[in-house]
Design a protein around this motif. Sequence first.
Motif, PDB file in Angstrom:
ATOM      1  N   LYS A 148      26.718  -2.379  21.981  1.00 11.89           N
ATOM      2  CA  LYS A 148      25.365  -2.299  21.446  1.00 11.89           C
ATOM      3  C   LYS A 148      24.981  -0.855  21.116  1.00 11.89           C
ATOM      4  O   LYS A 148      24.202  -0.606  20.182  1.00 11.89           O
ATOM      5  N   GLU A 149      25.527   0.091  21.860  1.00  7.31           N
ATOM      6  CA  GLU A 149      25.264   1.502  21.567  1.00  7.31           C
ATOM      7  C   GLU A 149      25.843   1.885  20.208  1.00  7.31           C
ATOM      8  O   GLU A 149      25.201   2.602  19.428  1.00  7.31           O
ATOM      9  N   LEU A 150      27.046   1.419  19.930  1.00  9.68           N
ATOM     10  CA  LEU A 150      27.662   1.704  18.633  1.00  9.68           C
ATOM     11  C   LEU A 150      26.881   1.045  17.500  1.00  9.68           C
ATOM     12  O   LEU A 150      26.691   1.627  16.431  1.00  9.68           O
ATOM     13  N   ILE A 151      26.430  -0.171  17.741  1.00 12.24           N
ATOM     14  CA  ILE A 151      25.628  -0.874  16.733  1.00 12.24           C
ATOM     15  C   ILE A 151      24.353  -0.090  16.435  1.00 12.24           C
ATOM     16  O   ILE A 151      23.986   0.122  15.277  1.00 12.24           O
ATOM     17  N   ALA A 152      23.669   0.358  17.497  1.00  9.84           N
ATOM     18  CA  ALA A 152      22.415   1.098  17.325  1.00  9.84           C
ATOM     19  C   ALA A 152      22.633   2.413  16.581  1.00  9.84           C
ATOM     20  O   ALA A 152      21.752   2.879  15.850  1.00  9.84           O
ATOM     21  N   ALA A 153      23.814   3.015  16.770  1.00 11.47           N
ATOM     22  CA  ALA A 153      24.133   4.286  16.110  1.00 11.47           C
ATOM     23  C   ALA A 153      24.763   4.084  14.732  1.00 11.47           C
ATOM     24  O   ALA A 153      25.124   5.062  14.073  1.00 11.47           O
ATOM     25  N   HIS A 154      24.901   2.825  14.315  1.00 12.82           N
ATOM     26  CA  HIS A 154      25.482   2.479  13.003  1.00 12.82           C
ATOM     27  C   HIS A 154      26.905   3.021  12.848  1.00 12.82           C
ATOM     28  O   HIS A 154      27.276   3.538  11.806  1.00 12.82           O
ATOM     29  N   ILE A 155      27.682   2.868  13.918  1.00 11.94           N
ATOM     30  CA  ILE A 155      29.079   3.289  13.907  1.00 11.94           C
ATOM     31  C   ILE A 155      29.965   2.056  13.772  1.00 11.94           C
ATOM     32  O   ILE A 155      29.972   1.198  14.663  1.00 11.94           O
ATOM     33  N   PRO A 156      30.698   1.916  12.684  1.00 10.45           N
ATOM     34  CA  PRO A 156      31.593   0.764  12.530  1.00 10.45           C
ATOM     35  C   PRO A 156      32.652   0.757  13.636  1.00 10.45           C
ATOM     36  O   PRO A 156      33.103   1.810  14.097  1.00 10.45           O
ATOM     37  N   TYR A 157      33.053  -0.444  14.057  1.00  7.38           N
ATOM     38  CA  TYR A 157      34.024  -0.553  15.139  1.00  7.38           C
ATOM     39  C   TYR A 157      34.781  -1.862  15.026  1.00  7.38           C
ATOM     40  O   TYR A 157      34.381  -2.778  14.304  1.00  7.38           O
ATOM     41  N   GLU A 158      35.856  -1.951  15.806  1.00  8.33           N
ATOM     42  CA  GLU A 158      36.629  -3.188  15.919  1.00  8.33           C
ATOM     43  C   GLU A 158      36.426  -3.740  17.328  1.00  8.33           C
ATOM     44  O   GLU A 158      36.760  -3.076  18.322  1.00  8.33           O
ATOM     45  N   PRO A 159      35.876  -4.943  17.472  1.00 12.95           N
ATOM     46  CA  PRO A 159      35.701  -5.512  18.815  1.00 12.95           C
ATOM     47  C   PRO A 159      37.038  -5.980  19.382  1.00 12.95           C
ATOM     48  O   PRO A 159      37.915  -6.430  18.643  1.00 12.95           O
ATOM     49  N   ILE A 160      37.168  -5.867  20.706  1.00 14.95           N
ATOM     50  CA  ILE A 160      38.405  -6.300  21.359  1.00 14.95           C
ATOM     51  C   ILE A 160      38.047  -6.981  22.670  1.00 14.95           C
ATOM     52  O   ILE A 160      36.968  -6.746  23.241  1.00 14.95           O
ATOM     53  N   ILE A 161      38.932  -7.819  23.171  1.00 15.40           N
ATOM     54  CA  ILE A 161      38.586  -8.726  24.262  1.00 15.40           C
ATOM     55  C   ILE A 161      38.397  -8.033  25.606  1.00 15.40           C
ATOM     56  O   ILE A 161      37.540  -8.423  26.400  1.00 15.40           O
ATOM     57  N   ASP A 162      39.209  -7.009  25.917  1.00 16.91           N
ATOM     58  CA  ASP A 162      39.072  -6.324  27.199  1.00 16.91           C
ATOM     59  C   ASP A 162      39.617  -4.906  27.108  1.00 16.91           C
ATOM     60  O   ASP A 162      40.231  -4.518  26.109  1.00 16.91           O
ATOM     61  N   ASP A 163      39.389  -4.138  28.165  1.00 20.82           N
ATOM     62  CA  ASP A 163      39.720  -2.719  28.156  1.00 20.82           C
ATOM     63  C   ASP A 163      41.224  -2.453  28.118  1.00 20.82           C
ATOM     64  O   ASP A 163      41.681  -1.542  27.420  1.00 20.82           O
ATOM     65  N   THR A 164      41.985  -3.221  28.883  1.00 13.99           N
ATOM     66  CA  THR A 164      43.437  -3.011  28.912  1.00 13.99           C
ATOM     67  C   THR A 164      44.041  -3.256  27.534  1.00 13.99           C
ATOM     68  O   THR A 164      44.899  -2.486  27.069  1.00 13.99           O
ATOM     69  N   SER A 165      43.584  -4.302  26.874  1.00 17.07           N
ATOM     70  CA  SER A 165      44.062  -4.587  25.518  1.00 17.07           C
ATOM     71  C   SER A 165      43.704  -3.443  24.577  1.00 17.07           C
ATOM     72  O   SER A 165      44.499  -3.055  23.711  1.00 17.07           O
ATOM     73  N   ALA A 166      42.505  -2.890  24.742  1.00 17.18           N
ATOM     74  CA  ALA A 166      42.077  -1.780  23.890  1.00 17.18           C
ATOM     75  C   ALA A 166      42.998  -0.578  24.056  1.00 17.18           C
ATOM     76  O   ALA A 166      43.348   0.090  23.063  1.00 17.18           O
TER      77      ALA A 166
END
Length: 248
Positions: A148-166
């Motif tokens: 939500k922080e990235l969304i509020a800052a208008h920063i494009p991103y790729e969502p991923i299921i969990d931290d280890t996968s990231a």
Amino acid sequence: MNKLIMPLIPILVIMTCTSTLSRAEQPLLTIHAVDFPPYEIENPGVDSLLGFDVEVVIEAFARVGRRARVDFRPWKRIVAMAQSGATLAMLSCEKSPGREKFINYSDPISKATRTYVASADFTGNPPQKMEDAKGSKVLVVSGYAAEKELIAAHIPYEPIIDDTSALRVLLNRDYDLFYSAREYVQYVAGGMGIAEKVQYFDTGKQVLFHLCFSKKWPDSMAIRDKFNQGLAEIMADGTYTAIHAKYK
């Protein structure tokens, strides 16, 4: 006078026994969490460490006469359970816009440093604050407050299921940055044997974690208040500090 007093004694004994029995029969409290070491550890190693937030929650409840356990599920499912009242509480949870509609927050139980993680050979412009990641290929765990922080800052991103996968995707595919908590990534990177393969760009933002109680769970406010009471006690007597010391 004795005749008036004597009949009261058995009644007092019965009331005391009933009160003790009532406390003993209180149900086990189940909290839900996602694997997020060192805060919550789903599969403890030979050291049997459960995660410092898990230990703090169990001990805080114990101080007020309640037994608690932590069960692990995917984060999005946990949030849905909290929204519907299918779980008492979720751990560890940040304050985030919209959550107050279905969550009662505990007092803070821990904190984290918001950071951008990059591979050791990253050659882009080092981000010094969150907004500096614009133009980079960013990963974030879907459903986390960080998203939500990235969304509020208008920063494009790729969502991923969990931290280890990231972390795995960051090191093996064409991505620049992973927006996460430094404490978590450092702990996990060491366990994965990749500590030397990543670097960190802290954003200057610290976040607080809470035990987040579902408003739809019966008596959740009263349980939350009891938890806060136990938390204050273990912070005051040094137990909280001793728990965290085991993870350093």
